[in-house]
Design a protein around this motif. Structure first.
Motif, PDB file in Angstrom:
ATOM      1  N   ARG A   1      14.542  71.169  39.114  1.00 40.62           N
ATOM      2  CA  ARG A   1      15.581  71.706  38.125  1.00 40.62           C
ATOM      3  C   ARG A   1      15.028  72.189  36.779  1.00 40.62           C
ATOM      4  N   TRP A   2      13.985  71.499  36.667  1.00 43.69           N
ATOM      5  CA  TRP A   2      13.193  71.826  35.073  1.00 43.69           C
ATOM      6  C   TRP A   2      12.705  73.326  35.220  1.00 43.69           C
ATOM      7  N   ILE A   3      11.995  73.548  36.303  1.00 43.01           N
ATOM      8  CA  ILE A   3      11.654  74.957  36.484  1.00 43.01           C
ATOM      9  C   ILE A   3      12.662  75.878  36.610  1.00 43.01           C
ATOM     10  N   GLY A   4      13.813  75.661  37.303  1.00 42.64           N
ATOM     11  CA  GLY A   4      14.822  76.507  37.257  1.00 42.64           C
ATOM     12  C   GLY A   4      15.404  76.833  36.083  1.00 42.64           C
ATOM     13  N   ALA A   5      15.568  75.772  35.292  1.00 42.06           N
ATOM     14  CA  ALA A   5      16.004  76.137  33.799  1.00 42.06           C
ATOM     15  C   ALA A   5      15.155  76.919  32.925  1.00 42.06           C
ATOM     16  N   CYS A   6      13.998  76.903  33.146  1.00 39.65           N
ATOM     17  CA  CYS A   6      12.776  77.557  32.603  1.00 39.65           C
ATOM     18  C   CYS A   6      13.168  78.946  32.847  1.00 39.65           C
ATOM     19  N   LEU A   7      13.066  79.221  34.156  1.00 35.25           N
ATOM     20  CA  LEU A   7      13.356  80.647  34.456  1.00 35.25           C
ATOM     21  C   LEU A   7      14.689  81.366  34.319  1.00 35.25           C
ATOM     22  N   ASP A   8      15.699  80.444  34.014  1.00 37.23           N
ATOM     23  CA  ASP A   8      16.859  81.046  33.522  1.00 37.23           C
ATOM     24  C   ASP A   8      16.624  81.622  31.980  1.00 37.23           C
ATOM     25  N   ARG A   9      15.813  81.199  31.379  1.00 37.32           N
ATOM     26  CA  ARG A   9      15.444  81.601  29.942  1.00 37.32           C
ATOM     27  C   ARG A   9      14.680  82.890  29.901  1.00 37.32           C
ATOM     28  N   LEU A  10      14.309  83.301  30.972  1.00 39.05           N
ATOM     29  CA  LEU A  10      13.202  84.485  30.864  1.00 39.05           C
ATOM     30  C   LEU A  10      13.981  85.764  30.907  1.00 39.05           C
ATOM     31  N   ARG A  11      13.348  86.578  30.593  1.00 40.85           N
ATOM     32  CA  ARG A  11      14.016  88.069  30.923  1.00 40.85           C
ATOM     33  C   ARG A  11      13.452  88.581  32.175  1.00 40.85           C
ATOM     34  N   PRO A  12      13.939  89.447  32.894  1.00 45.39           N
ATOM     35  CA  PRO A  12      13.332  89.771  34.171  1.00 45.39           C
ATOM     36  C   PRO A  12      11.695  90.347  33.788  1.00 45.39           C
ATOM     37  N   LYS A  13      10.853  90.083  34.567  1.00 47.40           N
ATOM     38  CA  LYS A  13       9.477  90.147  34.892  1.00 47.40           C
ATOM     39  C   LYS A  13       8.734  89.564  33.554  1.00 47.40           C
ATOM     40  N   GLY A  14       9.565  88.507  32.879  1.00 48.17           N
ATOM     41  CA  GLY A  14       8.975  87.501  31.955  1.00 48.17           C
ATOM     42  C   GLY A  14       8.125  86.588  32.605  1.00 48.17           C
ATOM     43  N   ARG A  15       7.175  85.805  31.886  1.00 51.03           N
ATOM     44  CA  ARG A  15       6.185  84.864  32.400  1.00 51.03           C
ATOM     45  C   ARG A  15       6.434  83.439  32.207  1.00 51.03           C
ATOM     46  N   LEU A  16       6.588  82.671  33.444  1.00 50.50           N
ATOM     47  CA  LEU A  16       6.510  81.258  33.146  1.00 50.50           C
ATOM     48  C   LEU A  16       5.147  80.701  33.170  1.00 50.50           C
ATOM     49  N   VAL A  17       4.827  79.805  32.426  1.00 50.39           N
ATOM     50  CA  VAL A  17       3.577  79.269  32.217  1.00 50.39           C
ATOM     51  C   VAL A  17       3.645  77.740  32.253  1.00 50.39           C
ATOM     52  N   VAL A  18       3.129  77.105  33.164  1.00 47.86           N
ATOM     53  CA  VAL A  18       3.422  75.588  33.611  1.00 47.86           C
ATOM     54  C   VAL A  18       2.094  74.811  33.700  1.00 47.86           C
ATOM     55  N   ILE A  19       1.926  73.933  33.027  1.00 44.01           N
ATOM     56  CA  ILE A  19       0.791  72.807  33.287  1.00 44.01           C
ATOM     57  C   ILE A  19       1.381  71.475  33.749  1.00 44.01           C
ATOM     58  N   HIS A  20       0.819  71.160  35.002  1.00 47.32           N
ATOM     59  CA  HIS A  20       1.600  69.919  35.588  1.00 47.32           C
ATOM     60  C   HIS A  20       0.480  69.227  36.491  1.00 47.32           C
ATOM     61  N   ARG A  21       0.753  68.025  36.972  1.00 48.23           N
ATOM     62  CA  ARG A  21      -0.012  67.513  38.020  1.00 48.23           C
ATOM     63  C   ARG A  21      -0.477  68.044  39.121  1.00 48.23           C
ATOM     64  N   ALA A  22      -1.710  68.167  39.786  1.00 48.87           N
ATOM     65  CA  ALA A  22      -1.999  69.038  40.789  1.00 48.87           C
ATOM     66  C   ALA A  22      -1.380  68.531  42.041  1.00 48.87           C
ATOM     67  N   ASP A  23      -1.024  67.225  42.161  1.00 53.40           N
ATOM     68  CA  ASP A  23      -0.382  66.829  43.370  1.00 53.40           C
ATOM     69  C   ASP A  23       1.085  66.907  43.371  1.00 53.40           C
ATOM     70  N   CYS A  24       1.692  67.786  42.545  1.00 51.92           N
ATOM     71  CA  CYS A  24       2.883  68.269  42.517  1.00 51.92           C
ATOM     72  C   CYS A  24       2.972  69.745  42.871  1.00 51.92           C
ATOM     73  N   LEU A  25       1.652  70.328  42.987  1.00 49.02           N
ATOM     74  CA  LEU A  25       1.685  71.859  43.061  1.00 49.02           C
ATOM     75  C   LEU A  25       2.588  72.316  44.106  1.00 49.02           C
ATOM     76  N   ASP A  26       2.730  71.737  45.372  1.00 53.17           N
ATOM     77  CA  ASP A  26       3.855  72.227  46.489  1.00 53.17           C
ATOM     78  C   ASP A  26       5.340  72.249  45.960  1.00 53.17           C
ATOM     79  N   THR A  27       5.487  71.135  45.184  1.00 53.81           N
ATOM     80  CA  THR A  27       6.740  71.082  44.690  1.00 53.81           C
ATOM     81  C   THR A  27       7.054  72.438  43.534  1.00 53.81           C
TER      82      THR A  27
END
Length: 267
Positions: free
Chosen positions: A150-176
């Motif tokens: 949900r957090w990632i989806g909300a971030c994507l909602d704020r981007l223009r088309p072709k805009g960039r999302l940059v995330v730092i997170h736990r490596a063991d959550c990479l699949d999610t």
């Protein structure tokens, strides 16, 4: 958040930061996150959202290496943290370039929805494994109250088309994290943050990972070498020092690493 604040410096003294005297303390994650935001092409990056601003460390580190036209809007749900970020922006002469809004990413205020952003950077809330920290400020900073998807989806909602999302997170959550991008963002770039070998020379797995992706873009994922953070004696590698102390972009630091005859990458 309540209590006294104290000033510290990061990025080799280039950024002055106010943070709670007790509780959550800024580590290297926001500096690395800021360094991973591409400021060049493809696509112009001038309007940036920091989703989960905290005390403003990542936003201020990004502005320290960006041109004057770049502006970061900070969104933070904790009013006390947001107030410290506002004061830190003033300390660094960045008040006009770092407007701060108090609000929830799940129901964002007008400042975060009036126009789409060229880039969104975020360090999503998470639970560390093990015993929760006793201090409420630190625990709150890491409490996963919103599912990562949900957090990632909300971030994507704020981007223009072709805009960039940059995330730092736990490596063991990479699949999610990657699953949350599916169908909405592509050309994902995965940048592991390696702790480096231990004192016996034994490799250790990455605990953090940075992921970059572009909204409404199709493209295969790329796995980059990432950045080795520490030498076997516990100090920072030369490449990590260039990012953490001198404000070098993460891409440049990765390119400057060299693999020795034993296969260990160094700065």
């Amino acid at each position: 958040m309540s209590g006294e604040a104290e000033e510290t410096s990061i990025l080799g003294g280039r950024v002055r930061l106010l943070q709670p005297a007790r509780g959550y303390r800024v580590a290297m994650d926001p500096v690395l996150l800021a360094a991973a935001v591409p400021l060049g092409g493809p696509g112009r990056v001038t309007r940036v959202l920091d989703a989960g601003l905290g005390t403003g460390a990542a936003a201020l580190c990004l502005l320290a290496r960006a041109s004057a036209e770049v502006r970061v809007t900070g969104l933070e749900i904790d009013a006390g943290m947001a107030a410290l970020a506002t004061r830190s922006a003033a300390l660094n002469g960045m008040t006009e370039r770092l407007p701060v809004s108090v609000g929830d990413l799940m129901d964002p205020p007008h400042a975060a929805t009036s126009e789409p952003f060229d880039a969104v950077l975020t360090n999503p809330p998470y639970h560390e494994s093990g015993t929760p920290p006793p201090n409420p400020g630190r625990a709150g900073a890491h409490a996963a109250t919103v599912p990562l998807a949900r957090w990632i989806g909300a971030c994507l909602d704020r981007l223009r088309p072709k805009g960039r999302l940059v995330v730092i997170h736990r490596a063991d959550c990479l699949d999610t994290l990657l699953a949350a991008l599916a169908g909405r963002a592509g050309a994902a770039e995965i940048l592991p943050l390696w702790p480096g070998p231990d004192r016996d020379g034994i490799a250790r797995p990455a605990r953090r990972v940075i992921v970059r992706a572009r909204r409404d873009v199709r493209g295969a994922a790329t796995l980059w070498p990432g950045l080795v953070l520490h030498t076997p004696d516990g100090g920072h590698t030369a490449a990590a020092e260039r990012v953490l102390r001198h404000g070098e972009a993460l891409d440049a630091a990765m390119a400057g690493q060299r693999a020795g005859p034993d296969g260990v990458v160094a700065g």
